[in-house]
Design an enzyme around this catalytic site. Structure first.
Site: not given
Length: 254
Positions: A13, A19, A155, A162
């Site tokens: 990722g 990040s 969101y 999530k």
């Protein structure tokens, strides 16, 4: 207080130096772990390769989680070079922009399936691949957000996605706990990462979070990394299945 010397970690990722995955990789390396790094594609490689070099990553390979052959090649390389693995870090999420910026009610079937595949099921795939390579236990971590628990403006569909990721964390923790494999979800407050920049009105979200948090400070990638390094250590062998808030207390304020 703890060391990760001798441990092997795969970090998925990293897009650039901002990040969350990079913050985690730095912390793991600083505590003595060896770190394998992946990059998404040829376009992202120039941004990730210098970071992999800085971390002295012995394995640096492409991984688009929607390409099964790339994951197979990655774990074959890990098996060949390391034999076993101790730590998996999954810090990726994706949703097509038109679905990310629209109402949850209007999310297309294709957009929903893509978001769930990249953001959630890919974590399951990594865990499954790592399981036989963790004979003495290990730690698998993913990254969530408070929007999984409460409705956060803008969101949108990533909230339900999530939520699913956090549920996967609990169920896999229950299933793999007897093998000594711990599963965690890290939930920092909003951070200015490349992935987060796709969220509509994100700058306003950052400012509101800083104002609301008791510390009045947003989490940093180094904050997340420090917490992740502890969870990967032998000092946290009896901790699993949790969603760990790293948000300056943002989530405790009504």
């Amino acid at each position: 207080m703890f060391s990760l010397a001798g441990k092997k970690a795969l970090v998925v990722g990293i897009a650039n130096e901002h990040s969350i995955a990079y913050g985690i990789a730095k912390a793991l390396k600083s505590q003595g772990a060896e770190v394998a790094i992946t990059y998404l594609n040829a376009k992202s490689r120039p941004y990730v390769e210098p970071l992999a070099a800085e971390l002295k990553a012995p394995i640096f390979m492409p991984l688009n989680v929607q390409v099964s052959a790339q994951q197979d090649a990655l774990f074959a390389a890990i098996a060949d070079q390391w034999g076993t693995i101790d730590i998996i870090v999954h810090s990726i999420a994706f949703c097509p922009m038109e679905d990310l910026h629209g109402r949850v009610t209007d999310c297309s079937r294709e957009g929903f399936l893509t978001a769930m595949d990249v953001s959630v099921h890919s974590f399951l795939r990594l865990i499954k691949a790592a399981e036989p390579m963790m004979p003495n236990g290990g730690t698998c971590m993913t990254v969530s957000y408070y929007g999984a628990e409460k409705v956060i403006d803008h969101y949108n569909i990533m909230g339900p996605v999530k939520s699913a990721l956090e549920s996967v964390t609990r169920y896999t923790a229950a299933e793999l706990g007897p093998k000594g494999i711990r599963i965690h979800a890290l939930s920092p407050g909003p951070l200015a990462t490349r992935a987060a920049s796709g969220i509509d009105h994100f700058d306003a979200l950052l400012n509101a979070a800083a104002d609301r948090a008791p510390t009045h400070h947003l989490a940093t990638i180094d904050d997340v990394g420090a917490y992740a390094a502890f969870l990967a250590s032998d000092g946290a062998t009896n901790v699993t299945g949790g969603v760990h808030m790293i948000d300056g207390g943002y989530s405790i304020v009504s």
